[in-house]
Design a protein around this motif. Sequence first.
Motif, short mmCIF file in Angstrom:
data_model
loop_
_atom_site.label_atom_id
_atom_site.label_comp_id
_atom_site.label_asym_id
_atom_site.label_seq_id
_atom_site.Cartn_x
_atom_site.Cartn_y
_atom_site.Cartn_z
N SER A 44 0.85 -1.19 0.00
CA SER A 44 0.00 0.00 0.00
C SER A 44 0.89 1.23 0.00
O SER A 44 2.08 1.17 0.26
CB SER A 44 -0.91 0.00 1.23
OG SER A 44 -0.15 0.10 2.41
N GLY A 45 0.29 2.36 -0.34
CA GLY A 45 0.96 3.64 -0.25
C GLY A 45 2.16 3.79 -1.16
O GLY A 45 2.12 3.47 -2.35
N VAL A 46 3.26 4.26 -0.58
CA VAL A 46 4.48 4.57 -1.33
C VAL A 46 5.09 3.30 -1.93
O VAL A 46 5.58 3.32 -3.06
CB VAL A 46 5.50 5.29 -0.43
CG1 VAL A 46 6.82 5.51 -1.14
CG2 VAL A 46 4.94 6.61 0.05
N ALA A 47 5.05 2.21 -1.19
CA ALA A 47 5.62 0.95 -1.70
C ALA A 47 4.90 0.50 -2.96
O ALA A 47 5.53 0.01 -3.90
CB ALA A 47 5.54 -0.13 -0.63
N ARG A 48 3.59 0.69 -3.01
CA ARG A 48 2.83 0.31 -4.20
C ARG A 48 3.20 1.23 -5.36
O ARG A 48 3.25 0.79 -6.51
CB ARG A 48 1.34 0.37 -3.91
CG ARG A 48 0.52 -0.19 -5.07
CD ARG A 48 -0.95 -0.17 -4.75
NE ARG A 48 -1.29 -1.29 -3.86
CZ ARG A 48 -2.35 -1.30 -3.07
NH1 ARG A 48 -3.16 -0.28 -3.03
NH2 ARG A 48 -2.60 -2.35 -2.32
N ARG A 49 3.45 2.50 -5.10
CA ARG A 49 3.84 3.43 -6.16
C ARG A 49 5.22 3.09 -6.71
O ARG A 49 5.47 3.17 -7.91
CB ARG A 49 3.80 4.86 -5.65
CG ARG A 49 2.41 5.37 -5.49
CD ARG A 49 2.42 6.79 -5.04
NE ARG A 49 1.12 7.36 -5.27
CZ ARG A 49 0.85 8.63 -5.10
NH1 ARG A 49 1.78 9.46 -4.70
NH2 ARG A 49 -0.38 9.08 -5.32
N VAL A 50 6.14 2.70 -5.83
CA VAL A 50 7.48 2.30 -6.28
C VAL A 50 7.38 1.04 -7.14
O VAL A 50 8.02 0.94 -8.20
CB VAL A 50 8.41 2.07 -5.06
CG1 VAL A 50 9.71 1.40 -5.48
CG2 VAL A 50 8.68 3.38 -4.36
N LEU A 51 6.55 0.08 -6.71
CA LEU A 51 6.33 -1.11 -7.52
C LEU A 51 5.75 -0.73 -8.87
O LEU A 51 6.15 -1.27 -9.90
CB LEU A 51 5.38 -2.07 -6.80
CG LEU A 51 4.97 -3.31 -7.59
CD1 LEU A 51 6.17 -4.24 -7.81
CD2 LEU A 51 3.85 -4.04 -6.90
N GLY A 52 4.83 0.21 -8.90
CA GLY A 52 4.25 0.67 -10.16
C GLY A 52 5.30 1.25 -11.09
O GLY A 52 5.30 0.97 -12.30
N ALA A 53 6.21 2.05 -10.55
CA ALA A 53 7.28 2.63 -11.38
C ALA A 53 8.19 1.53 -11.93
O ALA A 53 8.59 1.58 -13.11
CB ALA A 53 8.09 3.63 -10.55
N LEU A 54 8.50 0.53 -11.10
CA LEU A 54 9.32 -0.59 -11.59
C LEU A 54 8.59 -1.38 -12.67
O LEU A 54 9.21 -1.82 -13.64
CB LEU A 54 9.69 -1.51 -10.43
CG LEU A 54 10.70 -0.95 -9.43
CD1 LEU A 54 10.83 -1.89 -8.24
CD2 LEU A 54 12.04 -0.74 -10.09
#
Length: 133
Positions: A44-54
């Motif tokens: 959730s949150g920032v970790a999900r956004r980082v995964l999205g960028a990857l």
Amino acid sequence: MKASSPLWIAALLLVGAAGAFWGAGSVPVALLCLAAVAAVVALSGVARRVLGALLIVVGIAAAFSGHWLAIAGGVLVAFSGGLQVALGARMPKIGVGGQKTRTHDPETDLWRALERGDDPTDDRTPGGPASNE
């Protein structure tokens, strides 16, 4: 649109991309997409956004293999990653919203003690009559 809709859309896009990569012969990338489904649901949150960028980077890189299924899979992965980057903070984390707090019910505790084999009327048993005094 419900808050959980983008989460399931992103997960389904990744499953579709895994199928496309599997059909293109890119089994490692297909397995990566399936692992990303679990990560999307768990994070959730920032970790999900980082995964999205990857996933955007993986989708673009995988689309350059030349096979039309790999290109389709890369587009699906990149779109799923973009959805996570854009809406990742608003997507719910699975398993957090549906939990209820337990209230203390003495009658239920007595039945549970009986199921365990304890005698709830015994003075030495926790929850028995002597412990209430």
